[in-house]
Design a protein around this motif. Structure first.
Motif, PDB file in Angstrom:
ATOM      1  N   UNK A 116       0.835  -1.202   0.000  1.00 24.79           N
ATOM      2  CA  UNK A 116       0.000   0.000   0.000  1.00 24.79           C
ATOM      3  C   UNK A 116       0.874   1.259   0.000  1.00 24.79           C
ATOM      4  N   UNK A 117       1.930   1.249   0.821  1.00 20.66           N
ATOM      5  CA  UNK A 117       2.830   2.401   0.881  1.00 20.66           C
ATOM      6  C   UNK A 117       3.509   2.639  -0.464  1.00 20.66           C
ATOM      7  N   UNK A 128       3.277  10.773   0.488  1.00 17.99           N
ATOM      8  CA  UNK A 128       2.511  11.993   0.735  1.00 17.99           C
ATOM      9  C   UNK A 128       1.361  11.789   1.715  1.00 17.99           C
ATOM     10  N   UNK A 129       1.066  10.545   2.069  1.00 16.07           N
ATOM     11  CA  UNK A 129      -0.011  10.266   3.020  1.00 16.07           C
ATOM     12  C   UNK A 129       0.528  10.303   4.445  1.00 16.07           C
ATOM     13  N   UNK A 130      -0.301  10.706   5.389  1.00 19.59           N
ATOM     14  CA  UNK A 130       0.101  10.709   6.795  1.00 19.59           C
ATOM     15  C   UNK A 130      -0.125   9.320   7.391  1.00 19.59           C
ATOM     16  N   UNK A 131       0.581   9.047   8.484  1.00 20.17           N
ATOM     17  CA  UNK A 131       0.392   7.763   9.174  1.00 20.17           C
ATOM     18  C   UNK A 131      -1.055   7.602   9.636  1.00 20.17           C
ATOM     19  N   UNK A 132      -1.636   8.697  10.056  1.00 24.66           N
ATOM     20  CA  UNK A 132      -3.024   8.652  10.519  1.00 24.66           C
ATOM     21  C   UNK A 132      -3.969   8.228   9.393  1.00 24.66           C
ATOM     22  N   UNK A 145       2.131   1.127  11.462  1.00 24.73           N
ATOM     23  CA  UNK A 145       2.395   1.811  10.196  1.00 24.73           C
ATOM     24  C   UNK A 145       3.792   2.423  10.222  1.00 24.73           C
ATOM     25  N   UNK A 146       4.157   3.030  11.343  1.00 24.65           N
ATOM     26  CA  UNK A 146       5.495   3.621  11.492  1.00 24.65           C
ATOM     27  C   UNK A 146       6.581   2.556  11.279  1.00 24.65           C
ATOM     28  N   UNK A 147       6.384   1.382  11.825  1.00 25.10           N
ATOM     29  CA  UNK A 147       7.369   0.306  11.673  1.00 25.10           C
ATOM     30  C   UNK A 147       7.489  -0.115  10.211  1.00 25.10           C
ATOM     31  N   UNK A 148       6.380  -0.154   9.515  1.00 22.92           N
ATOM     32  CA  UNK A 148       6.396  -0.529   8.099  1.00 22.92           C
ATOM     33  C   UNK A 148       7.092   0.547   7.248  1.00 22.92           C
ATOM     34  N   UNK A 149       6.881   1.808   7.599  1.00 21.60           N
ATOM     35  CA  UNK A 149       7.559   2.895   6.891  1.00 21.60           C
ATOM     36  C   UNK A 149       9.061   2.795   7.112  1.00 21.60           C
ATOM     37  N   UNK A 150       9.455   2.409   8.331  1.00 23.82           N
ATOM     38  CA  UNK A 150      10.876   2.223   8.620  1.00 23.82           C
ATOM     39  C   UNK A 150      11.467   1.120   7.740  1.00 23.82           C
ATOM     40  N   UNK A 161      10.393   6.827   0.264  1.00 28.06           N
ATOM     41  CA  UNK A 161       9.423   6.738   1.345  1.00 28.06           C
ATOM     42  C   UNK A 161       9.497   7.874   2.339  1.00 28.06           C
ATOM     43  N   UNK A 162      10.383   8.836   2.091  1.00 28.03           N
ATOM     44  CA  UNK A 162      10.497   9.987   2.989  1.00 28.03           C
ATOM     45  C   UNK A 162       9.235  10.840   2.890  1.00 28.03           C
ATOM     46  N   UNK A 163       8.909  11.507   3.998  1.00 26.39           N
ATOM     47  CA  UNK A 163       7.736  12.393   4.013  1.00 26.39           C
ATOM     48  C   UNK A 163       8.111  13.836   3.684  1.00 26.39           C
ATOM     49  N   UNK A 164       9.378  14.194   3.930  1.00 28.95           N
ATOM     50  CA  UNK A 164       9.833  15.562   3.688  1.00 28.95           C
ATOM     51  C   UNK A 164      11.212  15.533   3.050  1.00 28.95           C
TER      52      UNK A 164
END
Length: 443
Positions: A116-117, A128-132, A145-150, A161-164
């Motif tokens: 999905x990410x 561009x999507x928030x964890x929420x 979700x945070x662990x999956x982004x890591x 996968x960076x947000x900024x």
């Protein structure tokens, strides 16, 4: 107040549907016109199309056809006009990442989130999507979700996968320069000051030398702020030239790239239905008129564009030899006046058009540039000044970059070109070149 009836004769231009169609056809690109013709064929029984999808290499003079089909509104084959152009076998960013996670030792639940990410990354590789939002959509906990982004951050390319922007650069810096202790703090807290070349302030607050700040600056410049940009996109736009200019012994030849247009034929089988009844005859007669007007409008579009291009090519012979550096100043009004037509006609005919030339493919509208007068009385195009401006800045001493006023003086003394400082600042902004204070290596 008196009320009376009177007659008055006047001339007015009425925008009929047929006239509006002719105007619209003039501003269509080749692919836009092809789509319009197909739409007309769906509505008009007299229009029969024969489509040929060319395999064209515009860098060579060869053209071959790999598919040919004759169709009418009852049996129209849908063909992608540009699918044959892309021969790049590289993976897209999402394909590349999905291939990597296949080999990770992760749970099916993590795999679902990672997919999905990956499918929600933008073209530059940013999430561009928030964890929420992700947690809400997938009905998962935000911590998971945070662990999956890591996990996503550990994949190639580094920084994906960076947000900024800061997070993207930090991910790369930690991986590529783990021994450089100041690079992460500078990215985290001083990135804006670094871009503004306020290095003394950074050095003072971190109690380090200017050389160390400069070294960090050099390392950050080597990082990629858009880790996904190196991959092909599933929606990569391909340029189909509308006009082809070729160099021959006798000069340049101009032709329309009609290979992407379906051939139009008149379907005679419906003529026999005209005598059925009055309504049928009325309908078919109207459709026949539309067919004739379509053919006439397409031909008028072709002749108008070729007429305009003939004048442009004569004016821009040096451009066709040497590129933008030799581009002469030219405006829509000049072309219109020379041909005795309205400026809006030239505007429509040159809008959304690309030309293929011996030196490359260009957007036609970029050939129209404003003019500035040189000291010797001759004119120079704004494009030429932009090229000179870029060359001057590329060769400047980066520790003592030229101010806009110095560039104005340089152009006047060395090139005989008089231009205002405000114009130089405007062109520099259009070229995405920073002002001198931000181009300086050390303040």
């Amino acid at each position: 107040m008196n009320i009376e009836l009177s007659q008055k004769q006047s001339l007015n231009i009425v925008m009929t549907p047929d006239l509006r169609q002719a105007i619209n056809l003039l501003q269509y690109s080749t692919l836009g016109l092809a789509q319009f013709i197909k739409e007309q064929a769906l509505e008009n029984p007299f229009i029969e199309l024969e489509e040929e999808v060319p395999e064209v290499n515009f860098s060579e003079a060869s053209q071959t056809y790999r598919h040919k089909s004759r169709s009418n509104t009852n049996n129209e084959q849908q063909i992608n006009l540009v699918d044959h152009i892309s021969t790049n076998k590289d993976l897209s960013l999402s394909e590349y990442l999905l291939e990597q996670i296949r080999w990770l030792d992760i749970t099916p639940r993590q795999l679902t989130v990672l997919r999905y990410l990956i499918l929600n990354l933008d073209a530059n590789g940013y999430l561009t999507l928030t964890c929420e939002d992700i947690a809400l959509h997938l009905k998962e906990e935000e911590q998971f979700i945070h662990k999956c982004i890591h996990i996503l951050h550990r994949l190639e390319p580094i920084g994906v996968g960076a947000r900024t922007l800061k997070e993207c650069l930090i991910l790369q810096a930690e991986e590529l320069f783990p021994q450089e202790g100041f690079i992460v703090p500078i990215i985290s807290h001083y990135l804006d000051l670094l871009g503004e070349r306020k290095w003394q302030q950074i050095a003072g607050e971190l109690n380090i030398s200017l050389n160390e700040v400069e070294n960090v600056f050099t390392l950050i410049q080597s990082l990629n702020p858009k880790p996904g940009s190196a991959f092909i996109s599933a929606n990569t736009p391909y340029i189909i030239p509308d006009i082809i200019i070729e160099k021959r012994m006798a000069g340049y030849t101009i032709s329309m790239n009609d290979t992407y247009l379906p051939k139009i034929y008149f379907n005679k089988q419906y003529n026999d239905l005209k005598s059925k009844n009055h309504e049928t005859e009325k309908f078919l007669s109207k459709q026949e008129q539309k067919y004739n007007w379509l053919i006439k409008s397409i031909e008028q579009r072709r002749l108008t564009i070729l007429k305009i291009m003939d004048v442009i090519v004569k004016k821009q012979v040096h451009f066709l030899e040497y590129g933008y550096e030799a581009l002469k100043p030219m405006t829509l009004k000049e072309i219109a006046d020379e041909l005795g037509i309205h400026e809006s006609t030239v505007s429509r005919a040159t809008n959304n058009k690309f030309i293929h030339t011996p030196i490359g493919t260009f957007e036609l509208r970029t050939l129209f540039t404003s003019k500035l007068e040189q000291n010797n009385g001759s004119d120079i195009s704004s494009m030429k000044i932009k090229i000179l401006l870029k060359q001057i800045i590329e060769k400047e001493n980066k520790r003592k970059p030229y101010s806009d006023q110095k560039i104005v003086q340089f152009l006047k003394d060395k090139q005989g070109i008089s231009v205002s400082r405000r114009t130089i600042a405007k062109y520099r902004d259009e070229l995405n070149i920073l002002p001198s204070s931000k181009r300086k290596l050390i303040i």
